[in-house]
Design an enzyme around this catalytic site. Structure first.
Site, short mmCIF file in Angstrom:
data_model
loop_
_atom_site.label_atom_id
_atom_site.label_comp_id
_atom_site.label_asym_id
_atom_site.label_seq_id
_atom_site.Cartn_x
_atom_site.Cartn_y
_atom_site.Cartn_z
N GLU A 13 0.81 -1.22 0.00
CA GLU A 13 0.00 0.00 0.00
C GLU A 13 0.84 1.27 0.00
OE1 GLU A 13 -3.56 0.57 2.11
OE2 GLU A 13 -4.24 -1.50 1.93
N HIS A 44 -2.21 -1.37 10.17
CA HIS A 44 -1.70 -2.73 10.36
C HIS A 44 -0.46 -2.69 11.26
CE1 HIS A 44 -3.80 -5.06 7.01
NE2 HIS A 44 -4.26 -3.82 6.89
#
Length: 427
Positions: A50, A273
């Site tokens: 990402e 995360h």
């Protein structure tokens, strides 16, 4: 790297950076924090997901020029794959494989289709050993109970294991890191580990320091909404560092750690995360007793139901298209009334007539594009199903010691006491 010629160790770092410019919270500040962490810790291999903006990648590249002089950014899709590798060791070759299924273009608010989800491979020399390093990011789940993307994620996992198997034959060691968006016991995860022989760092190490049960998406992270984790209150484990050796090299995980939400001396964490770090040790292979891995046969025949869903969606698109075509013919019939009635006035207002025509054309175009998309999805699912049948059939032959039937032979009976398999090619 260890100075011992026969042994080497590498520290591998993996993180989903959640780097959506202008949408992700505190994105520039978090990238600065990530850069500081990587410069300080000096991991051997860094696998990032990402990193959607190439500008952010270039900023990291500049910041890590001394600690990680070798790097690569994998480009794919409309906004990129988001995958990047930074490494202390020279990268000799790279390759990107884009998954054949990756969500739906009309689900724009999810955005996965535009991201071009893929797996990136880098060939790295660690001393005298060749390491194939893979970084990937699979389609997100969004809703556990009504997961419309489950077929796509299973196909992605199947294509990932195929890609790894077919590209790592000459490698001494294999390292895979990334956000798989799958729980440890999910079908796609079991397929990936069973067919490649990859081992999970969290399960293999005796020295773990991190979140409970190795979770990488936790409720204590301020960027996470607890609604996203339902029905898992504390969190889930969907990020992994996997590894395996070869016939020449044994590989072990000496330790593994994760971040735990908040970061000391910082107002917020690196990402939504948690970051993973694994200490992997490589040494010359020690021969062991040969044996078959029975758990590789533990597969779920539920993959076959995915075809029904894709077929129904294509049928719905076809039916809607037929309705749009019927509406268009009706409008043409109304338009022909003045000609057939010898100069009678048009019974339909001109503006409404044109708006209805535009609506009919839009329906036909949309349903035509959807029909093409669902046909492609169906063929990808059918292709994956055929490949799974062949793979399971081959495993059945090895584990049963029972040869597969020839193309023109009569149907064989299963061994005594053995039920017919749901994956038998004849069915």
């Amino acid at each position: 790297q260890n100075n011992n010629f026969n042994t080497a160790s590498v520290r591998v770092f993996s993180l989903n950076c959640w780097g959506i410019r202008y949408l992700s919270k505190h994105c520039p500040q978090r990238y600065a924090m990530i850069g500081d962490l990587l410069s300080k810790e000096e991991h051997d291999i860094v696998l990032l997901q990402e990193v959607w903006s190439e500008k952010d990648f270039l900023n990291l590249k500049k910041k890590l020029a001394c600690s990680h002089p070798h790097c690569h950014y994998f480009k794919s899709g409309v906004i990129g794959s988001g995958l990047a590798i930074f490494c202390k060791h020279r990268i000799h070759d790279t390759f990107l494989y884009r998954y054949s299924l990756n969500g739906y273009p009309y689900m724009a608010h999810h955005g996965d289709w535009f991201g071009g989800k893929a797996v990136g491979m880098a060939v790295i020399k660690i001393g005298s050993m060749t390491a194939n390093v893979y970084v990937t990011h699979l389609h997100a789940e969004y809703c556990r109970e009504k997961d419309s993307y489950l077929p796509h994620r299973v196909v992605q996992a199947w294509e990932l294991q195929q890609f790894i198997r077919h590209t790592s034959a000459g490698a001494d060691v294999v390292i895979v890191g990334g956000d798989l968006n799958m729980h440890p016991q999910d079908l796609g995860n079991r397929l990936l580990r069973a067919y490649t022989g990859l081992r999970d760092s969290y399960l293999e190490t005796a020295n773990f320091d991190g979140c409970e049960d190795g979770m990488t998406l936790i409720a204590d992270n301020p960027f996470i909404s607890k609604k996203e984790l339902v029905p898992f209150e504390k969190g889930i484990r969907i990020d992994y560092i996997l590894f395996k050796g070869s016939s020449k090299t044994d590989m072990h995980c000496d330790s593994m750690s994760t971040t735990k939400g908040s970061i000391p001396d910082h107002p917020f964490p690196y990402s939504d995360h948690e970051a993973l770090t694994a200490e992997l040790r490589m040494e010359p292979h020690t021969p062991t007793e040969p044996g078959h891995d029975k758990k590789s046969m533990d597969q779920d025949s539920g993959t076959l139901m995915f075809l029904c869903g894709a077929s129904m969606m294509r049928y719905t698109a076809t039916r809607t298209g037929i309705m749009g075509l019927a509406l268009l013919f009706l409008e043409l019939a109304i338009a022909a009334v003045p000609w057939l009635a010898l100069g009678a006035e048009q019974p339909f207002p001109r503006t409404s007539f044109y708006l209805l025509a535009a609506l009919c054309c839009a329906i036909l175009l949309t349903t035509f594009l959807l029909y093409i998309f669902y046909t492609m999805e169906l063929k990808s699912l059918q292709g994956a199903e055929d490949q799974m049948r062949l793979a399971v059939g081959s495993l059945q032959e090895k584990l049963r010691g029972f040869p597969l039937p020839q193309p023109y032979s009569t149907h064989r009976k299963p061994p005594e006491g053995q039920e017919p398999s749901a994956f038998d090619p004849e069915e």
